[in-house]
Write an enzyme that holds these catalytic residues in place. Structure first.
Site, short mmCIF file in Angstrom:
data_model
loop_
_atom_site.label_atom_id
_atom_site.label_comp_id
_atom_site.label_asym_id
_atom_site.label_seq_id
_atom_site.Cartn_x
_atom_site.Cartn_y
_atom_site.Cartn_z
N GLY A 1 0.80 -1.22 0.00
CA GLY A 1 0.00 0.00 0.00
C GLY A 1 0.83 1.27 0.00
O GLY A 1 1.36 1.66 1.06
N LEU A 2 0.92 1.88 -1.16
CA LEU A 2 1.61 3.17 -1.27
C LEU A 2 0.62 4.26 -1.69
O LEU A 2 0.50 5.29 -1.04
CB LEU A 2 2.74 3.06 -2.31
CG LEU A 2 3.43 4.36 -2.73
CD1 LEU A 2 4.15 5.00 -1.54
CD2 LEU A 2 4.45 4.10 -3.85
N SER B 161 1.22 9.50 -8.37
CA SER B 161 2.55 9.65 -8.95
C SER B 161 3.53 10.35 -8.01
O SER B 161 4.70 9.99 -7.94
CB SER B 161 2.46 10.45 -10.25
OG SER B 161 1.61 9.80 -11.16
N ILE C 224 -5.51 -0.81 -3.90
CA ILE C 224 -4.51 -1.79 -3.45
C ILE C 224 -4.85 -3.21 -3.92
O ILE C 224 -5.87 -3.81 -3.51
CB ILE C 224 -4.35 -1.74 -1.89
CG1 ILE C 224 -4.07 -0.30 -1.45
CG2 ILE C 224 -3.27 -2.71 -1.44
CD1 ILE C 224 -2.88 0.38 -2.14
N HIS D 5 -9.88 -8.42 -35.35
CA HIS D 5 -11.04 -9.24 -34.94
C HIS D 5 -12.37 -8.67 -35.45
O HIS D 5 -13.39 -9.35 -35.40
CB HIS D 5 -11.11 -9.35 -33.41
CG HIS D 5 -10.30 -10.47 -32.83
ND1 HIS D 5 -8.94 -10.41 -32.69
CD2 HIS D 5 -10.67 -11.67 -32.35
CE1 HIS D 5 -8.50 -11.52 -32.14
NE2 HIS D 5 -9.53 -12.32 -31.92
N GLY E 65 -15.94 -6.89 -35.65
CA GLY E 65 -17.05 -6.79 -34.69
C GLY E 65 -17.02 -7.86 -33.61
O GLY E 65 -17.37 -7.60 -32.45
N GLU F 246 2.07 1.14 -11.23
CA GLU F 246 3.50 1.03 -10.87
C GLU F 246 4.35 2.09 -11.57
O GLU F 246 5.42 1.81 -12.09
CB GLU F 246 4.03 -0.39 -11.12
CG GLU F 246 3.50 -1.36 -10.08
CD GLU F 246 4.21 -2.69 -10.08
OE1 GLU F 246 5.44 -2.72 -10.21
OE2 GLU F 246 3.52 -3.71 -9.94
N SER G 106 3.45 5.97 -17.57
CA SER G 106 4.46 6.16 -18.63
C SER G 106 5.16 7.52 -18.47
O SER G 106 6.35 7.65 -18.72
CB SER G 106 3.81 6.08 -20.01
OG SER G 106 3.47 4.75 -20.29
#
Ligand SMILES: Cc1cc2nc3c(=O)[nH]c(=O)nc-3n(C[C@H](O)[C@H](O)[C@H](O)COP(=O)(O)OP(=O)(O)OC[C@H]3O[C@@H](n4cnc5c(N)ncnc54)[C@H](O)[C@@H]3O)c2cc1C
Length: 380
Positions: free
Chosen positions: A124-125, A132, A157, A339, A341, A364, A367
């Protein structure tokens, strides 16, 4: 230079591939539909050394290395990125800080049962108002005798709703931005620790994600990882660098699944009197996807190898995460396009990988954050 997997790596790859096909694939539909993770997998995989393959056998791990962990994550993602997400949280962020910096007691009480799958871990951050900019977390841990009292909320989390413990980032000294952070192991059932809600996501539905609340939550002081105040940010950075490499394997597995599904579909779908794979546009797109998957895989495993050699891969790990997650978006979009529809229908599995893989430029470290790290490492 040798870009081959070792004999040991290949044996592991065959074994985990068999396990995934026989033991995990049959569980995917139900887990995705209900959003309930098949918890028995933790023990089953732990028993066979598949759960946390890069930790030493004496602690209950698989005795492998970072490359082994990447193989496991790639194979899991080829079948179900959601299930993979829950398992890789355990093999990475929820265990690495304890393994690297935890006391013998913490290893015995939390790490070893996590490696064997008896306990489920979470990390848990992130908080409702802080993602960010991790150094701005608001969770506090205040010393009170031989305990710390934790107050704060953690958001998004992975494994939160099902965890037996969570590694929580909190400030012990908020006057020291970043360096005043510590990591604490908080056990399920500790008064003041609650899962306030389980979150409904766009994809990766079989991984259970939650919001965790800590309200005057008293944890014994020896649950602080590292044993002294401060230094938690470095512990976090260490786990995140490793996690970014694993993330590459996550993207490779998802990309490979997209290629496999799309190549198969293109051979079967007939338009204008022939399989669509016979049209140059389809062939070119598939050829490009296969090329990208190969580059993604080569770069990820090369960085895992560097990590195993003990090299500083802060820059390379961020590059792996950035490149693989971004290129995956193109791969998933093109796979969906081929693919037609049917790809947009829930009965075709490409939609699941498309939804799941969308996450990967976000978690995590987005970008944008990877670009910031790379630019800094380049001295720009
Ligand atoms: C399914 C899921 C599972 C997760 N699991 C976990 C977990 O187990 N543990 C955990 O702690 N967290 C977890 N997270 C949180 C995840 O790591 C964060 O979502 C991520 O770090 C981004 O933070 P944020 O969502 O608050 O976005 P924000 O930080 O609010 O960013 C929003 C946008 O602004 C951009 N941005 C921010 N700062 C800058 C800047 N300086 N320059 C340019 N652009 C910028 C970002 O790149 C992004 O595009 C999970 C999230 C999800 C969705």
């Amino acid at each position: 230079m040798d870009f081959q997997l070792t004999e040991e790596n290949r044996i592991f790859q065959d074994a985990i591939r068999d396990f995934v096909v026989n033991e995990i694939a049959p569980l995917v539909d139900e887990a995705e539909e209900t959003g309930v993770f098949p918890k028995q997998l933790f023990r089953k995989m732990g028993k066979q050394g598949f759960l946390c393959p890069r930790y030493p056998v004496e602690l209950g791990g698989g005795g492998g290395d970072k490359i082994t962990e990447c193989i496991m994550v790639e194979e899991l993602n080829r079948v179900c990125p959601g299930i993979a997400a829950a398992l890789m949280a355990q093999s990475g962020l929820a265990t690495q800080p304890i393994y690297r910096y935890g006391s013998e007691e913490l290893k015995k009480e939390f790490l070893m049962p996590a490696l064997s799958g008896e306990k489920i871990g979470a990390f848990g951050l992130t908080e409702p108002d802080v993602g960010s900019d991790a150094a701005s977390i608001r969770t506090r841990a205040v010393r009170d005798g031989d305990h710390y009292v934790i107050n704060g909320t953690k958001m998004f989390i992975t494994n939160g709703p099902i965890c037996d413990y969570v590694v929580v980032a909190a400030y012990t000294d908020p006057s020291k931005r970043g360096v005043g952070i510590n990591l604490f192991v908080v056990e399920k059932g500790t008064p003041g620790f609650t899962v306030s809600r389980k979150l409904d996501k766009v994809g990766n539905k079989s991984a259970e994600t939650g919001e965790l609340v800590f309200e005057d939550c008293r944890v014994p002081a020896d649950r602080m990882i590292g044993g002294k105040e401060g230094g938690g940010f470095d512990q976090l950075a260490d786990a995140l660098i490793s996690g970014r490499i694993t993330y590459g394997a996550r993207c490779v597995g998802t990309a490979q699944a997209a290629y496999d599904l799309t190549a198969q579909y293109a051979k079967e779908r007939i338009q204008f009197g022939k399989p669509i794979v016979k049209f140059q546009n389809t062939r070119f797109k598939l050829a490009e996807i296969a090329t990208h998957v190969d580059v993604m895989r080569t770069y990820t495993y090369r960085t895992a190898w560097l990590y195993d050699q003990g090299k500083n891969v802060r820059k390379e790990a961020a590059m792996v995460k950035l490149f693989t997650a971004e290129i995956l978006q193109t791969i998933l979009s093109q796979s969906m396009q081929i693919h037609g529809g049917y790809g947009y229908m829930m009965e075709y599995p490409i939609q699941r990988f498309w939804r799941d893989g969308r996450l990967y430029t976000i978690t995590e470290g987005t970008s944008e954050i990877q670009r910031m790290i790379i630019a800094k490492e380049l001295g720009l």
